[in-house]
Design an enzyme around this catalytic site. Structure first.
Site, PDB file in Angstrom:
ATOM      1  N   ASP A  77       0.954   3.696   1.934  1.00  0.00           N
ATOM      2  CA  ASP A  77       0.793   4.407   3.207  1.00  0.00           C
ATOM      3  C   ASP A  77       1.969   4.078   4.125  1.00  0.00           C
ATOM      4  O   ASP A  77       2.911   3.412   3.709  1.00  0.00           O
ATOM      5  CB  ASP A  77      -0.549   4.045   3.865  1.00  0.00           C
ATOM      6  CG  ASP A  77      -0.621   2.556   4.176  1.00  0.00           C
ATOM      7  OD1 ASP A  77       0.411   1.858   4.006  1.00  0.00           O
ATOM      8  OD2 ASP A  77      -1.698   2.087   4.577  1.00  0.00           O
ATOM      9  N   ASP A 136       2.371   2.114   6.724  1.00  0.00           N
ATOM     10  CA  ASP A 136       2.648   0.695   6.948  1.00  0.00           C
ATOM     11  C   ASP A 136       3.286   0.058   5.726  1.00  0.00           C
ATOM     12  O   ASP A 136       4.253  -0.696   5.827  1.00  0.00           O
ATOM     13  CB  ASP A 136       1.353  -0.050   7.293  1.00  0.00           C
ATOM     14  CG  ASP A 136       0.962   0.155   8.743  1.00  0.00           C
ATOM     15  OD1 ASP A 136       1.824   0.624   9.517  1.00  0.00           O
ATOM     16  OD2 ASP A 136      -0.196  -0.143   9.088  1.00  0.00           O
ATOM     17  N   ASP A 189       0.832  -1.196   0.000  1.00  0.00           N
ATOM     18  CA  ASP A 189       0.000   0.000   0.000  1.00  0.00           C
ATOM     19  C   ASP A 189       0.868   1.248   0.000  1.00  0.00           C
ATOM     20  O   ASP A 189       2.005   1.229   0.457  1.00  0.00           O
ATOM     21  CB  ASP A 189      -0.873   0.041   1.268  1.00  0.00           C
ATOM     22  CG  ASP A 189      -1.973  -0.999   1.215  1.00  0.00           C
ATOM     23  OD1 ASP A 189      -2.279  -1.470   0.099  1.00  0.00           O
ATOM     24  OD2 ASP A 189      -2.513  -1.335   2.283  1.00  0.00           O
TER      25      ASP A 189
END
Ligand code: 0RA
Length: 652
Positions: free
Chosen positions: A518, A520, A516
């Site tokens: 993002d 994380d 992803d």
């Protein structure tokens, strides 16, 4: 730096060769005619001044990059001798020093006790490879000057141009100034890089306690500010400097020194050391006569052996190691250690690929004896520091043991359960690594979509749990015990670790990280790249590692969902649909797309863009990882705060 009065004049200077040879084969003398060779010219001159300082006769060295492209190095040493040469009374000794190879006085005995200069080629080589050289010498009350052009042709014979200025103590100044302009017909490029020089100058200052080295860049447009390096603490300050960005295990920097004279040859060793809380075992730096011996050699061997022995002996004597426990290994003890081993000797022998390995055998026993004796003393005198060192080494030993067990478990597992492939892996049917690809997908739901989307003939999917990084400060070895990582190792199939990993055994030619966009996702990507960099480096080196690029934005046109790859695509879209409602939404995760969308935007080989990961990028990820996971809480905070905005590009 202790003064060493020697009678030393023109007679010690030996004639060996002419400068022609140097111009014919410059590489033989300065390594190359590229940037490294160009900078070597400066070091060669600086080394001469440093020699003068090491012999106790100079305290200051000034380096100036001149506005017209030249480089000036001056020192307040004794000055190159100006009296007539014994070999040729028509020439001054200084002229001989500048025109005859190996005439620096370092050769033939009677000169310096110890000398630096990797090749020891001297000023004459610089003269041979310069379009112009100017020399000024303050000596015996007078200022003398001479000049050369076109690779060492005398253009101004040595002559007096005035009286030397008087110094603070009332005596006339002595010293040497050499200005040179590298020959553009010899070098690929003749502009110096300030930061390259600074690194070396700072190193020289660290290695010669109390020596003051200044640097000024006078070239138009120069951005480097004037600097002065002077370290009263010498290599102790060096260690402090290296450890500055790390969390040290204790504030004291250990130090030991021993000198020995034998058959007129002198040897000296100095060691400074401090541990930090980090997990690297590569913090040992060694030097011989101011030269960084990156290939190690006798002095390093002696130090490592004595360090291992002494710490183990201390651990046994203080019951920190039980009788039936194994000795700590060298690498356990060196984990987190920053140490500088600096030796000086009369005739250093440099061996190895890059002539950066010290070959003098007697040096091994000197360093070993000195370390055995004085490190033992230091440990006894610093019980609380010693305790921390031991705790850390014991921890490292346990981690090493755990990693070995984990590796073995992974190996056993592969041997036992059939193909040994992890249950979570949706393998592809092709067994040909030239076409087989492994997608490492963050999260089970995205993993599900990817399984549905893929071409099962060539694409294998390994879902990986999102939060694998949320283990406490990850010691890299500990990652090996992680089941996700173990699955990854068995899937790739080439083994793990420096010694074992075999790129020819890998099952997929492309290993594609799909995360992803993002925080994380970025953490996981960093972790995976770090893991590959440290434990499967050939995989990266041979270009097998890629990063998938899911679109950054999604929007709708009528009933159709539109995915936009990046900001450029977003701008293009806006240009095409100027009246589009302003709802350009950042994708939250791969999971937002269904299988078809994931295929079309990210996985379809005819439409996708993959980023191939280079070793440099992986190395950067490794550094980022150290900051994210390391002990320097401040850097970690700053780093996360300053990079939280655009996490997609945080680590590559
Ligand atoms: C030969 C002999 C002596 C000094 C030097 C060379 C010398 C060379 C360089 C190059 C840069 N700076 C330097 N400083 C000194 C010994 C002179 C004596 O015995 O007084």
């Amino acid at each position: 730096m202790t003064a060493e009065p020697t009678s030393y004049g023109a007679e010690a200077i030996q004639v060996l060769e002419g400068l022609e040879a140097v111009r014919k084969r410059p590489g033989m003398y300065i390594g190359s005619t590229g940037p490294a060779g160009l900078h070597h010219m400066v070091y060669e001159i600086v080394d001469n001044s440093v020699d003068e300082a090491m012999a106790g006769h100079a305290s200051d060295i000034n380096v100036v990059l001149l506005a017209n492209g030249g480089c000036e190095v001056s020192d307040n040493g004794r000055g190159i001798p100006v009296d007539p040469s014994t070999q040729d009374p028509d020439k001054s000794a200084a002229e001989v020093v500048l025109t005859v190879l190996h005439a620096g006085g370092k050769f033939g005995g009677g000169g310096y006790k110890v000398s630096g200069g990797l090749h020891g080629v001297g000023v004459s080589v610089v003269n041979a490879l310069s379009s112009r050289v100017e020399v000024e010498i303050d000596r015996e009350g007078s200022r003398h000057a001479m000049a050369f052009v076109d690779g060492g042709q005398l253009s101004e014979k040595l002559h007096v141009i005035g009286t030397s200025p008087v110094t603070a103590d009332g005596s006339p100044r002595t010293g040497t100034t050499v200005r040179f302009w590298p020959d553009p017909t010899i070098f690929d490029e003749i502009s110096f890089r300030a930061t390259t020089l600074l690194e070396r100058l700072q190193m020289m200052a660290f290695l010669n306690a109390g020596l003051r080295i200044t640097f000024v860049d006078e070239r138009p447009g120069a951005t480097t500010e004037a600097v002065e390096y002077c370290y009263e603490g010498g290599i102790r300050d060096f260690v402090r400097h290296v450890n500055a960005s790390k969390e040290s295990l204790f504030s004291d920097v250990g130090y030991l020194r021993q000198a020995e004279e034998k058959d007129g040859e002198s040897m000296e060793v100095e060691v400074a050391f401090q541990w930090n809380t980090g997990y690297h075992s590569d913090g040992l730096h060694s030097f011989a006569n101011g030269i960084n011996t990156i290939e190690g050699g006798m002095h390093e061997e002696g130090f490592k052996k004595a360090l291992t022995n002494t710490v183990n002996r201390y651990a046994r004597e203080h019951q920190l190691l039980k009788e039936k426990e194994d000795n700590l290994q060298g690498e356990d003890i060196r984990e987190g250690l920053t140490a500088i081993v600096s030796v000086r000797l009369t005739e250093p022998q440099f061996e190895g690929q890059t002539k950066a390995k010290l070959g003098n055998v007697p040096m091994r026993s000197l360093v070993e004896r000195a370390t055995n004796e004085k490190l033992a003393e230091w440990l006894e005198e610093h019980p609380s520091e010693a305790k921390r060192v031991l705790q850390k080494a014991l921890q490292a030993a346990r981690a090493r043991e755990a990693a070995r067990n984990a590796r073995e478990a992974t190996r056993r597992k592969s041997a036992l359960d059939g193909a040994g492939l992890p249950g979570k892996l949706a393998d592809c049917s092709s067994k040909d690594p030239r076409e087989a690809e492994l997608y490492i997908v963050e999260g089970n739901s995205a993993g599900g979509s990817a399984k549905d989307a893929r071409n099962s003939e060539t694409m294998a999917i390994l879902p990986i749990r999102g939060k694998i990084l949320n283990v406490e400060r990850a010691r890299l070895e500990r990652m090996l015990a992680n089941t996700e990582i173990q699955a990854l190792i068995s899937a790739i199939g080439g083994g793990v670790g420096d010694e074992e990993f075999a790129a020819e055994k890998i099952r997929y030619g492309k290993v594609i990280i799909m995360c992803d966009a993002d925080v994380d996702g970025s953490h996981i990507r960093t972790l995976l790249l770090t893991f590959f960099f440290r434990q499967m480096r050939p995989l990266v080196e041979q270009g097998h590692v890629f990063i998938a690029q899911p679109p950054l934005y999604s929007t709708e046109v009528g009933r159709n969902k539109v995915y936009l790859k990046d900001d450029a695509a977003k701008a293009a879209f806006l240009a095409q649909y100027p009246n589009h409602k302003n709802e350009f939404q950042r994708l939250k995760g791969l999971g937002e797309m269904d299988a078809t969308e994931l295929w079309e935007t990210t996985m379809d080989p005819t439409r996708r863009t993959l980023l191939q990961v280079s070793v440099e990028q992986a190395a950067i990820a490794d550094e980022v990882f150290s900051i994210l996971m390391g002990d320097d809480v401040e850097s970690r905070k700053t780093f996360i705060q300053s990079n939280a905005q655009d996490v997609r590009f945080l680590d590559i």
